[in-house]
Scaffold this active site. Structure first.
Site, PDB file in Angstrom:
ATOM      1  N   ASP A 147       0.845  -1.188   0.000  1.00 27.25           N
ATOM      2  CA  ASP A 147       0.000   0.000   0.000  1.00 27.25           C
ATOM      3  C   ASP A 147       0.883   1.242   0.000  1.00 27.25           C
ATOM      4  OD1 ASP A 147      -2.148  -1.682   0.242  1.00 27.25           O
ATOM      5  OD2 ASP A 147      -2.439  -1.331   2.392  1.00 27.25           O
ATOM      6  N   ARG A 148       0.337   2.334  -0.522  1.00 26.50           N
ATOM      7  CA  ARG A 148       1.082   3.596  -0.578  1.00 26.50           C
ATOM      8  C   ARG A 148       1.568   4.033   0.811  1.00 26.50           C
ATOM      9  NH1 ARG A 148      -1.093   9.332  -3.171  1.00 26.50           N
ATOM     10  NH2 ARG A 148       0.787  10.534  -2.748  1.00 26.50           N
TER      11      ARG A 148
END
Length: 332
Positions: A147-148
């Protein structure tokens, strides 16, 4: 601490002894430390092992492993928000580098940097990897995602063949990924397995995963394991988490499902008026891909650990958590 660097010998350094060359470029590096790095083969010239009295020539490339000292004028240390905006792709990737060989790169992805492109994203790892395109025109390939807002270990294949083998290892679950997180409250069970169905749904704030019923359209089975490593009173817990499956936001949703959402999670942590957010802890996602154990494309296994990002180091220090007590897995 910088990542692995490859520094070209300049014309005015012709005939310089290698130990002297290091003294010029890395004045804080002790001679004993340099000898140890050379004995273990971490320092190389044009890919070959050398001794400290070897003399370098213009155009040769010196491989410099991560050091606890700064290069003259070179940036090192954790990658901050300004670095993501203003530093070049090759420089940033080099600072993320944890492991490198002829088949694989392993990066320590900073929180806030996306792995792949999306709406409104101007910078992401997949695009940045073009800076490391080989002389044969082959660009390194992603083989899994983070995930970012999640930091930590990201494996990248350098060749098509390596990508096929690494992707197969993830698909066949012949990998062990270990995450560290900080959650609200303390789970009743010291360790447990979480097994649910997850489905993606659109919300005004973007896509979000939720727990689904077995058989619900679009739902995927998700299994995670966790164990409590340490606690701060009864308000916070440091968890080691392992996703057996690889669903979007899996660990984040499973933490919420347990009733112990991950601190600073912008999607799954709702502010509770009856619970005080701990002072000194940044409201950033406290989830880090700490370690990976994966089959190497050339045989054997590759094991790499990623240092915590600055905001988690700050929290661990604030809470007095002892990283040494976690029983670090053996690296390569």
């Amino acid at each position: 601490m910088a990542g692995i660097e490859h520094i070209k010998v300049e014309p005015d350094e012709a005939g310089m002894r290698l130990d002297r060359w290091f003294k010029v470029h890395f004045p804080g590096l002790g001679f004993g430390q340099l000898q140890k790095l050379m004995r273990s083969g971490q320092v190389r010239v044009d890919g070959g092992r050398v001794k400290t009295d070897a003399r370098v020539q213009p155009g040769q490339t010196v491989r410099v492993p991560p050091l606890d000292v700064d290069a003259k004028g070179a940036k090192s240390g954790p990658i901050a928000g300004n670095d993501l905006k203003h530093s070049g792709d090759a420089e940033l990737l080099a600072r993320m580098l944890l492991h490198e060989d002829d088949k694989v790169y392993v990066l320590n992805k900073p929180a806030g940097l996306a792995v792949q492109g999306g709406s409104g994203l101007t910078r992401h790892i997949d695009k940045m990897l073009e800076a490391w395109t080989s002389k044969k025109g082959e660009k390194p390939r992603l083989v899994h995602r983070l995930d970012r807002d999640t930091s930590g270990v990201l494996v990248v294949a350098r060749t098509r063949g390596a990508a096929q083998k690494l992707t197969a290892a993830f698909r066949e679950r012949d990998t062990k990924k270990t995450y560290w997180s900080l959650v609200k409250g303390v789970p009743r069970k010291h360790e447990d397995k979480i097994s649910t169905w997850l489905v993606k749904e659109a919300t005004p704030d973007g896509d979000r995963m939720r727990i689904a019923k077995h058989g619900e359209e679009g739902a995927d089975h998700a299994i995670s394991y966790y164990r409590v490593l340490e606690t701060a009173a009864q308000s916070l817990a440091w968890l080691e988490m392992e996703p057996y499956t690889g669903r979007t936001h899996q660990l984040r949703v499973h933490a919420l499902h347990m009733g112990h959402p991950i601190i600073g999670d912008p999607k799954y942590f709702d502010d509770d008026p009856n619970w005080d957010f701990p002072g000194g802890v940044q409201k950033r996602l406290h989830l880090h891909a700490r370690h990976i154990d994966i089959p190497h494309p050339s045989g054997g296994r590759l094991r790499v650990t990623a240092p915590l990002p600055p905001h988690m180091v700050q929290t661990w220090n604030l809470l007095g958590f002892d990283m040494e007590s976690a029983g670090e897995p053996d690296d390569e």
